[in-house]
Design a protein around this motif. Structure first.
Motif, short mmCIF file in Angstrom:
data_model
loop_
_atom_site.label_atom_id
_atom_site.label_comp_id
_atom_site.label_asym_id
_atom_site.label_seq_id
_atom_site.Cartn_x
_atom_site.Cartn_y
_atom_site.Cartn_z
N THR A 131 -67.85 -65.36 17.54
CA THR A 131 -66.96 -64.99 18.64
C THR A 131 -67.64 -65.10 19.99
O THR A 131 -67.05 -64.78 21.02
CB THR A 131 -66.46 -63.54 18.48
N ASP A 132 -68.90 -65.54 19.99
CA ASP A 132 -69.64 -65.59 21.26
C ASP A 132 -69.01 -66.58 22.24
O ASP A 132 -68.36 -67.54 21.86
CB ASP A 132 -71.10 -66.01 21.00
N GLU A 133 -69.22 -66.33 23.51
CA GLU A 133 -68.63 -67.16 24.57
C GLU A 133 -69.23 -68.57 24.56
O GLU A 133 -70.42 -68.75 24.38
CB GLU A 133 -68.88 -66.50 25.92
N LYS A 180 -69.09 -77.63 22.52
CA LYS A 180 -68.17 -76.58 22.97
C LYS A 180 -68.30 -75.32 22.12
O LYS A 180 -67.32 -74.75 21.64
CB LYS A 180 -66.72 -77.09 22.97
N VAL A 181 -69.53 -74.89 21.90
CA VAL A 181 -69.82 -73.66 21.17
C VAL A 181 -70.79 -72.83 21.99
O VAL A 181 -71.24 -73.26 23.06
CB VAL A 181 -70.43 -73.96 19.78
N ASP A 182 -71.12 -71.65 21.52
CA ASP A 182 -72.09 -70.81 22.24
C ASP A 182 -73.49 -71.40 22.08
O ASP A 182 -73.76 -72.23 21.20
CB ASP A 182 -72.03 -69.37 21.73
N VAL A 183 -74.40 -70.95 22.92
CA VAL A 183 -75.73 -71.54 23.00
C VAL A 183 -76.51 -71.39 21.69
O VAL A 183 -77.25 -72.30 21.29
CB VAL A 183 -76.52 -70.95 24.18
N ASP A 184 -76.34 -70.27 20.99
CA ASP A 184 -77.06 -70.07 19.74
C ASP A 184 -76.53 -70.99 18.64
O ASP A 184 -77.31 -71.60 17.89
CB ASP A 184 -76.96 -68.61 19.29
N THR A 185 -75.20 -71.11 18.55
CA THR A 185 -74.60 -71.99 17.54
C THR A 185 -74.99 -73.43 17.79
O THR A 185 -75.21 -74.21 16.85
CB THR A 185 -73.07 -71.84 17.53
N GLN A 186 -75.09 -73.81 19.06
CA GLN A 186 -75.50 -75.17 19.40
C GLN A 186 -76.89 -75.48 18.84
O GLN A 186 -77.16 -76.59 18.38
CB GLN A 186 -75.50 -75.37 20.92
N THR A 203 -75.02 -67.77 10.41
CA THR A 203 -75.88 -67.56 11.59
C THR A 203 -76.17 -66.09 11.85
O THR A 203 -75.59 -65.19 11.25
CB THR A 203 -75.21 -68.16 12.83
N GLY A 204 -77.08 -65.86 12.80
CA GLY A 204 -77.42 -64.51 13.24
C GLY A 204 -76.40 -63.99 14.23
O GLY A 204 -75.41 -64.64 14.54
N GLY A 205 -76.67 -62.79 14.78
CA GLY A 205 -75.73 -62.22 15.75
C GLY A 205 -75.86 -60.72 15.89
O GLY A 205 -76.95 -60.16 15.75
N ASP A 206 -74.71 -60.08 16.13
CA ASP A 206 -74.67 -58.65 16.42
C ASP A 206 -75.09 -57.79 15.22
O ASP A 206 -75.16 -58.27 14.09
CB ASP A 206 -73.25 -58.25 16.84
N ASP A 207 -75.31 -56.51 15.49
CA ASP A 207 -75.56 -55.55 14.42
C ASP A 207 -74.36 -55.48 13.48
O ASP A 207 -73.21 -55.66 13.89
CB ASP A 207 -75.79 -54.16 15.00
N LEU A 208 -74.64 -55.20 12.22
CA LEU A 208 -73.57 -54.98 11.25
C LEU A 208 -73.10 -53.53 11.34
O LEU A 208 -73.89 -52.62 11.59
CB LEU A 208 -74.08 -55.26 9.83
N ASN A 209 -71.82 -53.35 11.11
CA ASN A 209 -71.27 -52.00 11.07
C ASN A 209 -71.86 -51.26 9.88
O ASN A 209 -71.71 -51.70 8.74
CB ASN A 209 -69.75 -52.06 10.95
N PRO A 210 -72.56 -50.13 10.10
CA PRO A 210 -73.18 -49.40 8.98
C PRO A 210 -72.18 -48.85 7.97
O PRO A 210 -72.56 -48.49 6.86
CB PRO A 210 -73.96 -48.27 9.67
N ASN A 211 -70.90 -48.82 8.35
CA ASN A 211 -69.88 -48.42 7.37
C ASN A 211 -69.87 -49.37 6.18
O ASN A 211 -69.44 -49.00 5.08
CB ASN A 211 -68.49 -48.40 8.02
N LEU A 212 -70.32 -50.60 6.39
CA LEU A 212 -70.36 -51.58 5.31
C LEU A 212 -71.31 -51.16 4.20
O LEU A 212 -71.16 -51.59 3.05
CB LEU A 212 -70.77 -52.95 5.85
N TYR A 213 -72.32 -50.35 4.54
CA TYR A 213 -73.23 -49.84 3.51
C TYR A 213 -73.23 -48.31 3.47
O TYR A 213 -74.23 -47.66 3.16
CB TYR A 213 -74.64 -50.41 3.67
#
Length: 279
Positions: free
Chosen positions: A43-45, A53-59, A97-107
């Motif tokens: 979802t990154d800009e 036409k993707v975010d810098v990390d995905t590129q 890919t990498g990215g934001d923290d995971l919601n701890p509710n998942l574990y």
């Protein structure tokens, strides 16, 4: 004499154009037959300088995969497992890919104060994607957040913040969040990681994370650790090729021109194609 010079120049230019056309035609033919690797949705800009036409990390993932010899497909946001299975059907392998923290509710944990930004849409999409990849036994290279989510979906848990929950002298992320830091890991021999790298033992890698695996999930083996015990690589033992990495080989390839990381990407791409052709 002058006419002869002009004639020679025209002949030389014609030769160059023919050679260029031949090379381009051959390159297109080779690319057409290259293994196809999907890159997980983000979802990154979008970066204004991105050619895809993707975010810098995905590129960076896309550039690294192409450098290693793959065709690239950018996967869409997943809203169900069935949708994810259809999306990955025609790719040979997938990089998560990498990215934001995971919601701890998942574990089944509550957020601590040091938990950083979470991304519910990304969590949902990546959960559907990874479940589909596991069910379909699709070759997968899960990076950083992707490795952590693989562990969570396998019944494991995470340190929400290494510094507060597992103090260490090793710096795993630049406090200014500007550049990758570097540290060594110890790669175990005789596994898909050491085979892909072409080596085992001590290896310098980059690092950009403040979370890490705490309790290891089911059907997972550890392939590499940092000197402080932080898990740096895992493999899903009940799948054909499912590798999780805490470090970022795509950045090592593009930013550092690292041959070990490039070898690993090449091995993943080759194995993805081999396994795909067996089905």
């Amino acid at each position: 004499m002058r006419k002869n010079n002009i004639k020679n120049i025209i002949t030389y230019i014609t030769f160059l154009l023919i050679a260029l056309f031949t090379f381009t035609a051959c390159s297109k033919k080779e690319n057409k037959n290259a293994p196809t690797i999907g890159i997980s949705w983000s979802t990154d800009e979008v970066d204004k300088n991105s050619k895809d036409k993707v975010d810098v990390d995905t590129q960076m993932y896309a550039d690294a995969l192409r450098k290693a010899g793959a065709k690239v497909i950018f996967l869409k946001e997943m809203k169900s497992i069935d949708e994810a299975k259809k999306e990955i059907k025609d790719v040979d392998g997938v990089v998560v890919t990498g990215g934001d923290d995971l919601n701890p509710n998942l574990y089944n944990e509550n957020p601590i104060e040091k938990l950083e930004e979470i991304n519910p849409r990304r969590d949902s999409s990546d959960v559907f994607l990874l479940k589909a990849l596991l069910e379909e036994d699709k070759p997968t290279l899960a990076t950083c957040r992707g490795m952590q989510l693989t562990n969570v979906l396998s019944g494991g848990s995470l340190y929400q913040d290494i510094i507060t929950q597992r103090p260490t002298d090793i710096i795993h992320r630049d406090p200014e969040k500007k550049v990758f830091v570097k540290h060594e890991i110890d790669v175990l021999p005789n596994n898909i990681l050491s085979d892909g790298l072409g080596k085992s033992g001590k290896l310098e890698v980059n690092s950009w994370h403040h979370q890490a695996i705490k309790d290891l999930g089911k059907n997972l083996d550890i392939l590499a650790k940092a000197d402080d015990g932080t898990i740096e690589a895992i493999v899903k033992t009940d799948k054909s090729y499912f590798l999780g990495l805490q470090f970022h080989p795509e950045a090592m390839i593009i930013e550092d021109n690292n041959k070990d990381a490039l070898n690993l990407y090449k091995a993943f791409i080759t194995k993805s194609q081999e396994l795909s052709q067996q089905k």
